[in-house]
Scaffold this motif. Structure first.
Motif, PDB file in Angstrom:
ATOM      1  N   GLU A 150      -7.214   2.809   2.343  1.00  8.62           N
ATOM      2  CA  GLU A 150      -7.026   2.756   3.668  1.00  8.62           C
ATOM      3  C   GLU A 150      -6.003   1.652   3.723  1.00  8.62           C
ATOM      4  OE1 GLU A 150      -7.498   4.476   6.103  1.00  8.62           O
ATOM      5  OE2 GLU A 150      -7.189   3.336   7.760  1.00  8.62           O
ATOM      6  N   HIS A 195      -2.608   3.033   2.314  1.00  7.45           N
ATOM      7  CA  HIS A 195      -1.991   3.988   3.405  1.00  7.45           C
ATOM      8  C   HIS A 195      -1.328   3.101   4.748  1.00  7.45           C
ATOM      9  CE1 HIS A 195      -1.558   7.280   6.295  1.00  7.45           C
ATOM     10  NE2 HIS A 195      -2.333   6.679   7.051  1.00  7.45           N
ATOM     11  N   LYS A 196      -1.986   2.211   5.300  1.00  8.39           N
ATOM     12  CA  LYS A 196      -1.447   1.295   6.091  1.00  8.39           C
ATOM     13  C   LYS A 196      -0.426   0.544   5.778  1.00  8.39           C
ATOM     14  CE  LYS A 196      -5.870   0.627   8.560  1.00  8.39           C
ATOM     15  NZ  LYS A 196      -5.428   0.791  10.070  1.00  8.39           N
ATOM     16  N   PHE A 249      -8.963  -2.542  10.563  1.00  6.92           N
ATOM     17  CA  PHE A 249      -9.537  -1.496   9.613  1.00  6.92           C
ATOM     18  C   PHE A 249     -10.872  -0.802  10.278  1.00  6.92           C
ATOM     19  CE2 PHE A 249      -8.093  -1.518   5.347  1.00  6.92           C
ATOM     20  CZ  PHE A 249      -6.875  -2.721   5.668  1.00  6.92           C
TER      21      PHE A 249
END
Length: 718
Positions: free
Chosen positions: A341, A344-345, A413
């Motif tokens: 994650e 990806h961000k 998140f």
């Protein structure tokens, strides 16, 4: 000005424009590059030969519009054209800027003329390497295109600002930096060489010496000429044709194709178009400023994402380590999810930064170029390119306005770890889904005034909080077994009131409620203690068992004897509450003094759940108490002292507390004797047994006691 450099380079050769010409599509080319990309169409396919022969429709009919004369009155001068009959046999090349370059179909004939004057083969066609629009040249060839003198001036100033230090051409060893250039000798001199080789006397005194940068430009470029008409080369531009949007000369108005068109003064239109371009630049400048701020925001997002990632990973590791060996295998998988994650961000934000940076650089380059164009004092040259620049500025501004300055990724998140499952469910442990589409309902509130017991039955009532916006689909009511055992569900449904029958007499039950909907369940409400009747004669007199509550006590309180005995580690008074709250019935409990040193004044009584824990009981409006020393006692509520009574406590003394919620009174006893009058009246609501003490006192709680006999008799008579 470095970002403007791409605006000053030819799309064919990749170098700065040299003698640039303006195509009808408003793009520019070097005059030499324009000649290099000319393509000659077959003679039989020319418009003249087709009209002369009167041939029928062929494969090239769709090119007729593009093959008309560039400056004919019936044609716009260009059209969309994808290729020529000779193109397949002519290999294409690529320029340094990546555009397709079509070499000439045949080698140009040897000539000593300049590129502008050299003859162009008949039926030559040129395709703009930027917009790919094609057109057939007329008899004037490349001379039919106007020269972009404004662009030449901008390039001159740009190169002067970037000019590196020039070296002397006459120094014998290490050349020194040149200080002047002689325009007649065409030589750069340093000061010593100038004095030695070019003294200011004799014939050399008439030579003109200029600075090196100016000399390099004048050495390379010839002076720009006055703008002349492309149709009448001996006439200067004097007016502006509004319909054709181009400068024209006097002869064009008298006998040319502009004779019937609306014309305006060249100077007036020059000022008008400069004003329009300046206004368009103001809007684009605001967009560029927003883009710079947006880039700062995106870079801050990268830092914030990294910080949030570190914080999230630390929290995740702490939770996993708490489950020791059973969670270690799962921990690696969860960390992989978080890192994925995270990456990806970062990828999304960095891609947006890269895209926005390129677009901002292009926008800034266009702005700087336009500002330099505005500085030009050539009206006709400016008007030749102003319309195209205004369109480009508006188009670029519109591109910034289509959601470009909105982040594509948040910094949060949106994951949370639920560590409530039992150890046997460790292999099913996973991240809770991203933020739920709808939240769980709020925790229900027990309506104490409507909750009661009768014989061996109990009635409970509850409601949703007043400000709750999430509806509940139902409620779950749980009771324990009346002996401190596990809770069990006794009701599931939509109603907000329930009566439970068949309970044990003379038993204390704990009840709690929670709400649910499709998303999940709420937290449990506060636990309510219910006392069933002992015998018929004592329906209103109940017996309860409870201990002190470590969870709500001050941190300085010390517990022992299964939380029935308490003392304190501080010299200041600290408060501790009982675990059970009372809202109805008659309740009595006692406390024995196990230790009493240095004559302190402990306080005994009842309090709300949110009473202050770091001051003596009774100092605020959430407690009702009696504080006592070795000689006397006082009642205290909201820091108000009343009813001083003689008689104190020592080690071994017993303090009794009688809470009668049926009569709404609170009474105190010392060694089985009532201490003073009824201490407080009109008490109602939910109350918890409470004590405040310091390190000089230790007390033990005794519960499950019957109400004193004299009070029971009084209650029976009443």
């Amino acid at each position: 000005m470095e970002e403007m450099e791409e605006e000053l380079k030819c799309p064919v050769c990749g170098s700065f424009y040299r003698e640039p010409i303006i195509l009808p599509c408003s793009h520019n080319l070097c005059q030499a590059c324009a000649r290099n990309i000319l393509v000659q169409t077959p003679e039989s396919e020319s418009p003249q030969s087709r009209r002369a022969s009167g041939s029928g429709v062929s494969d090239y009919d769709y090119l007729d519009l593009d093959k008309m004369s560039l400056y004919s009155e019936a044609d716009s001068g260009y059209g969309s054209y994808g290729g020529f009959a000779s193109a397949p046999t002519t290999p294409c090349q690529k320029s340094p800027n990546g555009v397709r370059v079509f070499p000439p179909a045949m080698p140009p004939p040897a000539t000593h003329l300049s590129p502008a004057l050299a003859p162009v083969p008949r039926n030559s066609c040129i395709t703009c390497p930027q917009c790919h629009r094609s057109l057939i040249l007329d008899d004037r060839g490349l001379r039919g295109f106007p020269k972009n003198r404004v662009l030449e001036g901008v390039i001159d100033r740009y190169q002067q600002s970037k000019a590196a230090a020039l070296k002397c051409q006459l120094c014998e060893k290490a050349p020194k930096e040149a200080t002047v250039m002689c325009e007649q000798c065409d030589v750069f001199y340093c000061d010593p060489c100038r004095l030695r080789c070019h003294p200011p006397r004799g014939p050399l005194a008439k030579h003109r010496l200029v600075p090196p940068a100016q000399g390099r430009v004048s050495r390379r470029l010839s002076p720009r000429k006055v703008s002349t008409c492309t149709d009448h080369e001996l006439e200067n531009h004097s007016m502006y044709c509004v319909q054709c949007k181009m400068p024209v000369c006097y002869q064009c108005l008298e006998e040319g194709k502009h004779s019937s068109h609306e014309v305006k003064a060249l100077g007036a239109m020059w000022k008008l178009h400069k004003s329009q371009l300046s206004q368009a630049l103001n809007g684009l400048s605001d967009r560029a400023k927003e883009a710079k701020e947006f880039l700062v925001q995106l870079r801050n997002m990268v830092q914030q994402i990294q910080e949030n990632s570190v914080e999230f990973e630390a929290c995740l590791v702490a939770q996993c380590d708490a489950l020791i060996d059973a969670l270690n295998r799962r921990k690696a998988q969860l960390l992989a999810r978080v890192n994925k994650e995270h990456e990806h961000k970062l990828k999304v934000v960095r891609d947006q930064i890269s895209h926005c940076t390129v677009k901002l650089r292009q926008t800034t380059g266009l702005m700087e170029y336009c500002l330099e164009v505005i500085k030009e004092n050539d009206p006709s040259g400016f008007l030749q390119i102003s319309d195209a620049l205004i369109r480009r500025v508006h188009l670029t501004e519109d591109q910034w306005g289509k959601g470009t300055l909105t982040p594509r990724m948040t910094t949060d998140f949106d994951l949370s770890l639920d560590n409530s499952p039992l150890l046997q469910s460790i292999h099913q442990l996973d991240f809770v889904q991203m933020k739920a589409s709808s939240p769980v309902p709020a925790t229900p509130i027990l309506q104490l005034e409507e909750c009661c017991t009768h014989n061996n039955s109990a009635t409970l009532s509850w409601k949703q909080p007043p400000l709750s916006t999430v509806p509940a689909e139902g409620y779950i009511l749980e009771l324990d077994d009346g002996n401190g055992g596990q809770f069990r569900e006794v009701y599931v449904g939509k109603e907000t009131m329930c009566t439970v029958d068949g309970l044990h007499f003379n038993s204390t039950y704990n009840a709690r409620i929670k709400a649910f909907n499709k998303t999940g369940v709420s937290q449990y409400s506060k636990t309510l203690v219910l006392q069933t009747s002992e015998v018929d004669i004592k329906k209103l007199l109940a017996v309860a068992w409870f201990a002190f509550d470590p969870g709500s006590a001050h941190s300085d309180i010390i517990f022992s004897n299964d939380n029935l005995t308490v003392t304190c580690s501080s010299y200041d008074d600290r408060v501790v509450l009982g675990k059970t709250g009372f809202s109805k019935g008659v309740h009595y409990w006692e406390l024995t003094v196990d230790r009493y040193d240095n004559h302190p004044d402990p306080a005994f009584g009842v309090a709300r759940i949110d009473v202050m824990k770091d001051v003596m009981l009774g100092k605020d409006d959430k407690a009702w108490a009696m504080y006592v020393d070795n000689n006397r006692s006082w009642f205290m509520h909201n820091n108000s002292h009343t009813n001083r009574t003689e008689g104190g406590i020592t080690k071994g003394a017993t303090i009794g507390v009688l809470l009668d919620l049926n009569r709404k009174t609170l009474t105190f006893f010392i060694n089985d004797e009532q201490q003073g009058p009824i201490a407080f009246e009109n008490v109602e609501g939910l109350f918890f047994p409470a004590v405040s003490l310091n390190r000089n006192v230790q007390v033990t709680l005794h519960t499950g006691l019957p109400v004193p006999d004299f009070y029971s008799s009084r209650a029976s008579i009443a």
